[in-house]
Design an enzyme around this catalytic site. Sequence first.
Site, PDB file in Angstrom:
ATOM      1  N   SER A  57     -38.156  25.284  26.109  1.00 44.49           N
ATOM      2  CA  SER A  57     -37.506  23.840  26.110  1.00 44.49           C
ATOM      3  C   SER A  57     -36.859  23.733  27.290  1.00 44.49           C
ATOM      4  CB  SER A  57     -36.772  23.502  24.867  1.00 44.49           C
ATOM      5  OG  SER A  57     -35.406  24.377  24.913  1.00 44.49           O
ATOM      6  N   SER A 180     -22.703  27.689  32.657  1.00 48.72           N
ATOM      7  CA  SER A 180     -22.485  26.161  32.750  1.00 48.72           C
ATOM      8  C   SER A 180     -21.305  25.835  33.520  1.00 48.72           C
ATOM      9  CB  SER A 180     -22.237  25.674  31.232  1.00 48.72           C
ATOM     10  OG  SER A 180     -21.829  24.373  31.501  1.00 48.72           O
ATOM     11  N   TYR A 206     -19.110  26.505  23.533  1.00 54.80           N
ATOM     12  CA  TYR A 206     -19.766  26.715  24.304  1.00 54.80           C
ATOM     13  C   TYR A 206     -19.379  27.143  25.750  1.00 54.80           C
ATOM     14  CZ  TYR A 206     -24.100  25.257  27.545  1.00 54.80           C
ATOM     15  OH  TYR A 206     -25.243  25.346  28.344  1.00 54.80           O
ATOM     16  N   LYS A 210     -19.460  30.605  28.210  1.00 56.82           N
ATOM     17  CA  LYS A 210     -19.720  30.643  29.576  1.00 56.82           C
ATOM     18  C   LYS A 210     -18.741  31.404  30.323  1.00 56.82           C
ATOM     19  CE  LYS A 210     -24.040  28.799  28.557  1.00 56.82           C
ATOM     20  NZ  LYS A 210     -25.260  29.364  28.863  1.00 56.82           N
ATOM     21  N   THR A 241     -31.104  17.889  29.453  1.00 59.08           N
ATOM     22  CA  THR A 241     -31.868  19.108  28.848  1.00 59.08           C
ATOM     23  C   THR A 241     -32.028  18.511  27.261  1.00 59.08           C
ATOM     24  OG1 THR A 241     -29.802  20.279  28.399  1.00 59.08           O
ATOM     25  CG2 THR A 241     -30.995  20.738  30.327  1.00 59.08           C
TER      26      THR A 241
END
Length: 319
Positions: A57, A180, A206, A210, A241
């Site tokens: 993806s 990110s 998240y 990162k 995304t």
Amino acid sequence: MTAPLPARALDTVLDRSLVLGYTKVGLRVRRALPGWPADPRPGALDGKDVLVTGASSGLGIATAEGLAALGATVHLVVRDEAKGGRVRDEIAARQPGARLRLWRCDVGDLDDVRRFAHDFGSQVPTLHAAIHNAGVMPPQRSESAQGHELSMAVHLLGPVVMTEALRPQLAGGRVVLVSSGGMYSQTLRADDPDYRKGDYSPPTAYARSKRMQVEMLPLLADRWSLDDITVAAMHPGWADTPGVQESLPRFRAMTRSLLRDDAEGADTSIWLAATEPAPPTALFWHDRRARPINLVPSTRADESARATAWAWLAQATGL
């Protein structure tokens, strides 16, 4: 080619502004500036094998397709084989002659990563690059099979275990960790890498994982330099995304007209894998330029925190 001072200054302004630098505006302006690093030559990856995780993806598809266009045999590492098979067939239809192989692996499950690496290593003797792109942002705190917070398991622990297991195949090659820009908002939480304290926030988890990627980058680069492996982290900017669409709908609604497409977000990963000579190791990249890992003093980690984080990482991954 070194960019002229005015071009470097504008590039830095774009980078610090975030809104301009991370959107499609920033990439398009940078591409027009003098000194933009050259594209990899056509056929730069002919005869070379490259692995991409999370290849079913978003950025993973664009990365795989870009690598295939440069001649690589691309190994699509996916958790869902049926979805991965459809993606493989779609890339092959757009690029007749593309060399694509599909592999199943749950990057968050360290036992499955080791199983995959054993199978892969027995069939692929030489690996030019591994691009660790797989990502998750679970809506509530979730744990991997080994009991680690899932974002940290997928973004750091799985990639480290996979790279470590494939060091013989990667000797002289390259590793890219897809990070990110969200990591700029977090400091290194060496005291709570599995996010067991406080109220759980998916975007914070998240970004913490990162940040940990980037803080561990020099230590991992030093370890893997023994096999002449170069290691880079990069962030793709703000790309539209599936993860953004599903997990950050409000952010997407506000910024949709400015978000990068998947190919724009994947550009630097492809460039890091294919440009010659290999870029310097242990750096953090965005839009083909090395970037600082801190924008404000409050996020700087001291050596004690890094040592604590490294000890946890070594224990969790069996280094």
